[in-house]
Design a protein around this motif. Structure first.
Motif, PDB file in Angstrom:
ATOM      1  N   SER A  17       0.859  -1.184   0.000  1.00 53.07           N
ATOM      2  CA  SER A  17       0.000   0.000   0.000  1.00 53.07           C
ATOM      3  C   SER A  17       0.898   1.238   0.000  1.00 53.07           C
ATOM      4  CB  SER A  17      -0.915   0.006   1.222  1.00 53.07           C
ATOM      5  OG  SER A  17      -1.784  -1.102   1.192  1.00 53.07           O
ATOM      6  N   ARG A  18       0.526   2.224  -0.799  1.00 54.23           N
ATOM      7  CA  ARG A  18       1.339   3.418  -0.908  1.00 54.23           C
ATOM      8  C   ARG A  18       0.438   4.627  -1.118  1.00 54.23           C
ATOM      9  NH1 ARG A  18       4.714   0.435   0.621  1.00 54.23           N
ATOM     10  NH2 ARG A  18       6.850   0.140  -0.170  1.00 54.23           N
ATOM     11  N   ARG A  19       1.032   5.797  -0.867  1.00 56.02           N
ATOM     12  CA  ARG A  19       0.308   7.047  -1.065  1.00 56.02           C
ATOM     13  C   ARG A  19       1.098   7.975  -1.971  1.00 56.02           C
ATOM     14  NH1 ARG A  19      -1.272  10.995   3.927  1.00 56.02           N
ATOM     15  NH2 ARG A  19       0.964  11.520   3.731  1.00 56.02           N
ATOM     16  N   THR A  21       1.412  11.881  -3.469  1.00 56.72           N
ATOM     17  CA  THR A  21       1.158  13.230  -2.984  1.00 56.72           C
ATOM     18  C   THR A  21       1.258  14.224  -4.122  1.00 56.72           C
ATOM     19  OG1 THR A  21       2.046  12.685  -0.795  1.00 56.72           O
ATOM     20  CG2 THR A  21       1.959  15.013  -1.390  1.00 56.72           C
ATOM     21  N   TYR A  80      -3.977  13.860  -1.910  1.00 52.67           N
ATOM     22  CA  TYR A  80      -3.353  12.552  -1.784  1.00 52.67           C
ATOM     23  C   TYR A  80      -4.146  11.504  -2.549  1.00 52.67           C
ATOM     24  CZ  TYR A  80      -1.298  14.926   2.262  1.00 52.67           C
ATOM     25  OH  TYR A  80      -0.652  15.824   3.086  1.00 52.67           O
ATOM     26  N   SER A  82      -4.257   7.441  -2.092  1.00 53.60           N
ATOM     27  CA  SER A  82      -3.811   6.236  -1.397  1.00 53.60           C
ATOM     28  C   SER A  82      -4.328   5.011  -2.137  1.00 53.60           C
ATOM     29  CB  SER A  82      -4.338   6.226   0.041  1.00 53.60           C
ATOM     30  OG  SER A  82      -3.844   7.332   0.768  1.00 53.60           O
ATOM     31  N   ASN A  84      -4.410   0.830  -1.768  1.00 51.68           N
ATOM     32  CA  ASN A  84      -4.140  -0.367  -0.976  1.00 51.68           C
ATOM     33  C   ASN A  84      -4.015  -1.581  -1.884  1.00 51.68           C
ATOM     34  OD1 ASN A  84      -4.371   1.079   1.460  1.00 51.68           O
ATOM     35  ND2 ASN A  84      -6.590   0.844   1.433  1.00 51.68           N
TER      36      ASN A  84
END
Length: 131
Positions: A17-19, A21, A80, A82, A84
């Motif tokens: 999982s990453r976000r 920006t 953002y 996100s 998953n």
């Protein structure tokens, strides 16, 4: 002049999982809806989703699964994305975009179309997911 700068991309493993920006600068009392779209190699541009100028409404494209979440922090002028449980099919260049919402509509169609009609967009950030 509004400028958008995306960051947070890179290589990850499937299941991570990453976000991402996107930081906006040059904002002066503007009402901007903010969105994300992506472009995978050999595929057409795809809307991911968008958030209304005041953060009250969020739209996601039908093709986007529940693994995605868009949010904004106006104290930091940042939006953002996100994701998953990243999958190889999520591999793409991700772009953030902004559109003036002069009439404060925030309709689903307005938010969806930020992908194709926007006032500003940022340099894309590459997200690669290995299996």
């Amino acid at each position: 002049q509004v400028q958008l700068l995306g960051s947070g991309g890179g290589l990850v493993q499937a299941g991570d999982s990453r976000r991402l920006t996107c930081a906006a600068s040059g904002l002066t009392d503007v009402k901007l809806a903010l969105g994300w779209f992506r472009e995978a190699s050999g595929k057409e541009r795809e809307c991911v989703g968008a958030v209304s100028w005041n953060g009250d409404k969020t739209h996601y494209a039908d093709s986007i699964k529940d693994r995605f979440a868009i949010s904004r922090d106006d104290t930091k002028n940042t939006v953002y994305l996100s994701i998953n449980n990243l999958q190889p099919e999520d591999t793409a260049v991700y772009y953030c975009a902004a559109r003036h919402d002069y009439n404060l509509l925030s309709s689903t169609l307005f938010l969806h179309n930020i992908t194709y009609s926007h006032n500003y967009w940022g340099h894309g950030t590459q997200r690669t997911v290995s299996s």
